[in-house]
Structures are given as C-alpha cells and as structure tokens.
Design a protein around this motif. Structure first.
Motif, PDB file in Angstrom:
ATOM      1  N   ALA A   1      50.843  29.977  40.534  1.00  0.00           N
ATOM      2  CA  ALA A   1      50.981  31.306  41.120  1.00  0.00           C
ATOM      3  C   ALA A   1      51.311  31.166  42.598  1.00  0.00           C
ATOM      4  O   ALA A   1      50.895  30.210  43.259  1.00  0.00           O
ATOM      5  CB  ALA A   1      49.700  32.109  40.935  1.00  0.00           C
ATOM      6  N   SER A   2      52.052  32.128  43.099  1.00  0.00           N
ATOM      7  CA  SER A   2      52.341  32.210  44.519  1.00  0.00           C
ATOM      8  C   SER A   2      52.440  33.688  44.869  1.00  0.00           C
ATOM      9  O   SER A   2      52.464  34.552  43.986  1.00  0.00           O
ATOM     10  CB  SER A   2      53.635  31.468  44.866  1.00  0.00           C
ATOM     11  OG  SER A   2      54.738  32.088  44.243  1.00  0.00           O
ATOM     12  N   HIS A   3      52.476  33.981  46.152  1.00  0.00           N
ATOM     13  CA  HIS A   3      52.656  35.373  46.547  1.00  0.00           C
ATOM     14  C   HIS A   3      53.433  35.455  47.846  1.00  0.00           C
ATOM     15  O   HIS A   3      53.448  34.528  48.652  1.00  0.00           O
ATOM     16  CB  HIS A   3      51.308  36.109  46.650  1.00  0.00           C
ATOM     17  CG  HIS A   3      50.504  35.771  47.863  1.00  0.00           C
ATOM     18  ND1 HIS A   3      50.514  36.532  48.994  1.00  0.00           N
ATOM     19  CD2 HIS A   3      49.664  34.747  48.103  1.00  0.00           C
ATOM     20  CE1 HIS A   3      49.706  35.992  49.895  1.00  0.00           C
ATOM     21  NE2 HIS A   3      49.182  34.904  49.373  1.00  0.00           N
ATOM     22  N   ASP A   4      54.120  36.565  47.997  1.00  0.00           N
ATOM     23  CA  ASP A   4      54.874  36.880  49.198  1.00  0.00           C
ATOM     24  C   ASP A   4      54.396  38.258  49.614  1.00  0.00           C
ATOM     25  O   ASP A   4      54.875  39.261  49.084  1.00  0.00           O
ATOM     26  CB  ASP A   4      56.367  36.855  48.897  1.00  0.00           C
ATOM     27  CG  ASP A   4      57.210  37.186  50.112  1.00  0.00           C
ATOM     28  OD1 ASP A   4      56.681  37.175  51.236  1.00  0.00           O
ATOM     29  OD2 ASP A   4      58.419  37.444  49.931  1.00  0.00           O
ATOM     30  N   GLY A   5      53.392  38.295  50.476  1.00  0.00           N
ATOM     31  CA  GLY A   5      52.774  39.568  50.809  1.00  0.00           C
ATOM     32  C   GLY A   5      52.050  40.097  49.589  1.00  0.00           C
ATOM     33  O   GLY A   5      51.225  39.403  49.003  1.00  0.00           O
ATOM     34  N   SER A   6      52.389  41.298  49.171  1.00  0.00           N
ATOM     35  CA  SER A   6      51.689  41.910  48.045  1.00  0.00           C
ATOM     36  C   SER A   6      52.378  41.681  46.699  1.00  0.00           C
ATOM     37  O   SER A   6      51.956  42.211  45.684  1.00  0.00           O
ATOM     38  CB  SER A   6      51.521  43.411  48.288  1.00  0.00           C
ATOM     39  OG  SER A   6      52.784  44.035  48.387  1.00  0.00           O
TER      40      SER A   6
ATOM     41  N   VAL B   1      45.981  47.555  48.976  1.00  0.00           N
ATOM     42  CA  VAL B   1      45.260  46.353  48.560  1.00  0.00           C
ATOM     43  C   VAL B   1      45.427  45.284  49.629  1.00  0.00           C
ATOM     44  O   VAL B   1      46.550  44.916  49.980  1.00  0.00           O
ATOM     45  CB  VAL B   1      45.770  45.841  47.196  1.00  0.00           C
ATOM     46  CG1 VAL B   1      45.074  44.562  46.808  1.00  0.00           C
ATOM     47  CG2 VAL B   1      45.579  46.901  46.132  1.00  0.00           C
ATOM     48  N   GLN B   2      44.297  44.800  50.151  1.00  0.00           N
ATOM     49  CA  GLN B   2      44.337  43.746  51.159  1.00  0.00           C
ATOM     50  C   GLN B   2      43.028  42.972  51.161  1.00  0.00           C
ATOM     51  O   GLN B   2      42.095  43.333  50.460  1.00  0.00           O
ATOM     52  CB  GLN B   2      44.616  44.325  52.538  1.00  0.00           C
ATOM     53  CG  GLN B   2      43.594  45.334  53.018  1.00  0.00           C
ATOM     54  CD  GLN B   2      44.006  45.954  54.348  1.00  0.00           C
ATOM     55  OE1 GLN B   2      45.060  45.650  54.883  1.00  0.00           O
ATOM     56  NE2 GLN B   2      43.179  46.816  54.869  1.00  0.00           N
TER      57      GLN B   2
ATOM     58  N   TYR C   1      42.081  30.812  33.993  1.00  0.00           N
ATOM     59  CA  TYR C   1      42.449  30.159  35.239  1.00  0.00           C
ATOM     60  C   TYR C   1      42.136  31.121  36.372  1.00  0.00           C
ATOM     61  O   TYR C   1      42.421  32.316  36.286  1.00  0.00           O
ATOM     62  CB  TYR C   1      43.937  29.798  35.237  1.00  0.00           C
ATOM     63  CG  TYR C   1      44.300  28.887  34.096  1.00  0.00           C
ATOM     64  CD1 TYR C   1      44.162  27.516  34.226  1.00  0.00           C
ATOM     65  CD2 TYR C   1      44.755  29.403  32.889  1.00  0.00           C
ATOM     66  CE1 TYR C   1      44.478  26.668  33.169  1.00  0.00           C
ATOM     67  CE2 TYR C   1      45.077  28.562  31.838  1.00  0.00           C
ATOM     68  CZ  TYR C   1      44.930  27.193  31.980  1.00  0.00           C
ATOM     69  OH  TYR C   1      45.235  26.373  30.949  1.00  0.00           O
ATOM     70  N   LYS C   2      41.552  30.593  37.442  1.00  0.00           N
ATOM     71  CA  LYS C   2      41.088  31.436  38.537  1.00  0.00           C
ATOM     72  C   LYS C   2      41.605  30.883  39.846  1.00  0.00           C
ATOM     73  O   LYS C   2      41.553  29.672  40.082  1.00  0.00           O
ATOM     74  CB  LYS C   2      39.558  31.445  38.534  1.00  0.00           C
ATOM     75  CG  LYS C   2      38.914  32.329  39.561  1.00  0.00           C
ATOM     76  CD  LYS C   2      37.394  32.270  39.379  1.00  0.00           C
ATOM     77  CE  LYS C   2      36.672  33.226  40.280  1.00  0.00           C
ATOM     78  NZ  LYS C   2      35.205  33.171  40.065  1.00  0.00           N
ATOM     79  N   GLY C   3      42.102  31.772  40.706  1.00  0.00           N
ATOM     80  CA  GLY C   3      42.579  31.374  42.027  1.00  0.00           C
ATOM     81  C   GLY C   3      42.286  32.474  43.029  1.00  0.00           C
ATOM     82  O   GLY C   3      41.967  33.614  42.668  1.00  0.00           O
ATOM     83  N   PHE C   4      42.397  32.123  44.301  1.00  0.00           N
ATOM     84  CA  PHE C   4      42.128  33.066  45.376  1.00  0.00           C
ATOM     85  C   PHE C   4      43.327  33.124  46.298  1.00  0.00           C
ATOM     86  O   PHE C   4      44.010  32.113  46.508  1.00  0.00           O
ATOM     87  CB  PHE C   4      40.899  32.616  46.175  1.00  0.00           C
ATOM     88  CG  PHE C   4      39.664  32.475  45.340  1.00  0.00           C
ATOM     89  CD1 PHE C   4      38.859  33.565  45.080  1.00  0.00           C
ATOM     90  CD2 PHE C   4      39.320  31.248  44.791  1.00  0.00           C
ATOM     91  CE1 PHE C   4      37.732  33.426  44.289  1.00  0.00           C
ATOM     92  CE2 PHE C   4      38.197  31.101  44.011  1.00  0.00           C
ATOM     93  CZ  PHE C   4      37.393  32.196  43.754  1.00  0.00           C
ATOM     94  N   PHE C   5      43.596  34.304  46.869  1.00  0.00           N
ATOM     95  CA  PHE C   5      44.653  34.443  47.852  1.00  0.00           C
ATOM     96  C   PHE C   5      44.309  35.591  48.791  1.00  0.00           C
ATOM     97  O   PHE C   5      43.399  36.382  48.534  1.00  0.00           O
ATOM     98  CB  PHE C   5      46.031  34.622  47.192  1.00  0.00           C
ATOM     99  CG  PHE C   5      46.197  35.881  46.368  1.00  0.00           C
ATOM    100  CD1 PHE C   5      46.948  36.937  46.872  1.00  0.00           C
ATOM    101  CD2 PHE C   5      45.653  35.993  45.103  1.00  0.00           C
ATOM    102  CE1 PHE C   5      47.128  38.086  46.112  1.00  0.00           C
ATOM    103  CE2 PHE C   5      45.835  37.133  44.343  1.00  0.00           C
ATOM    104  CZ  PHE C   5      46.566  38.193  44.857  1.00  0.00           C
ATOM    105  N   PHE C   6      45.018  35.663  49.889  1.00  0.00           N
ATOM    106  CA  PHE C   6      44.714  36.644  50.937  1.00  0.00           C
ATOM    107  C   PHE C   6      45.965  37.488  51.213  1.00  0.00           C
ATOM    108  O   PHE C   6      47.059  36.946  51.361  1.00  0.00           O
ATOM    109  CB  PHE C   6      44.274  35.926  52.215  1.00  0.00           C
ATOM    110  CG  PHE C   6      43.733  36.855  53.256  1.00  0.00           C
ATOM    111  CD1 PHE C   6      42.410  37.250  53.218  1.00  0.00           C
ATOM    112  CD2 PHE C   6      44.533  37.347  54.262  1.00  0.00           C
ATOM    113  CE1 PHE C   6      41.900  38.117  54.167  1.00  0.00           C
ATOM    114  CE2 PHE C   6      44.043  38.213  55.217  1.00  0.00           C
ATOM    115  CZ  PHE C   6      42.715  38.596  55.167  1.00  0.00           C
ATOM    116  N   VAL C   7      45.766  38.797  51.287  1.00  0.00           N
ATOM    117  CA  VAL C   7      46.846  39.723  51.625  1.00  0.00           C
ATOM    118  C   VAL C   7      46.416  40.504  52.861  1.00  0.00           C
ATOM    119  O   VAL C   7      45.312  41.063  52.898  1.00  0.00           O
ATOM    120  CB  VAL C   7      47.156  40.704  50.464  1.00  0.00           C
ATOM    121  CG1 VAL C   7      48.168  41.746  50.885  1.00  0.00           C
ATOM    122  CG2 VAL C   7      47.657  39.943  49.246  1.00  0.00           C
ATOM    123  N   GLU C   8      47.288  40.515  53.890  1.00  0.00           N
ATOM    124  CA  GLU C   8      46.977  41.267  55.117  1.00  0.00           C
ATOM    125  C   GLU C   8      47.482  42.674  55.031  1.00  0.00           C
ATOM    126  O   GLU C   8      48.419  42.990  54.409  1.00  0.00           O
ATOM    127  CB  GLU C   8      47.624  40.576  56.316  1.00  0.00           C
ATOM    128  CG  GLU C   8      47.008  39.232  56.594  1.00  0.00           C
ATOM    129  CD  GLU C   8      47.596  38.603  57.840  1.00  0.00           C
ATOM    130  OE1 GLU C   8      48.093  39.308  58.719  1.00  0.00           O
ATOM    131  OE2 GLU C   8      47.553  37.381  57.911  1.00  0.00           O
TER     132      GLU C   8
END
Length: 76
Positions: free
Chosen positions: A7-12, A54-55, A69-76
């Motif tokens: 998984a990856s993210h680009d902002g939200s 959502v942030q 599967y569990k992961g953590f990420f941060f959204v500003e």
C-alpha cells in the motif's frame, strides 16, 4: 498461494496492489479513535480517496479469507 499486498498513499488517495493476483479483499481505514472512515470490498489492485476531513494517523486493514494485514499512515 498467498500474497502480501503493498500500500502507498499520495495525500488522501490510497493505493493497494500486489504482484500476485489478489482475491476479494475487505479494505477498512480507521482513525485514531478507532472509527471507520472508509470501508469497501475490492477484487485486485485498487485505489480510493478518503474524505476531505480525514486526517491524522490512520490504520489500514486489508482482510482476505485467510489473513488480516495491518499498516499505519499519516494524512495532514
């Protein structure tokens, strides 16, 4: 055969993919308080955009019939 999704993210916007064929998966995103902010079922690689409010630190759960599967990420 099992797979390990990435998984990856680009902002939200969150992307989930695997080099192996993925079966049906349940995708859930929780906020810091454990509240569900996104939930959906997908087959194969997918992407989705979280709501504008959502942030913070979020938890991503990807569930198959055999594993979670569990992961953590941060959204500003």
């Amino acid at each position: 055969m099992s797979f390990v999704p990435e998984a990856s993210h680009d902002g939200s916007t969150v992307y989930i993919y695997s080099y192996d064929l993925m079966e049906e998966i349940q995708v859930t995103v929780l906020d810091e308080g454990g509240n569900v902010v996104y939930e959906n079922t997908a087959i194969g690689s997918c992407s989705f955009t979280l709501g504008s409010g959502v942030q913070g630190e979020l938890t991503l759960l990807v569930e198959t019939k055999d594993a979670v599967y569990k992961g953590f990420f941060f959204v500003e």
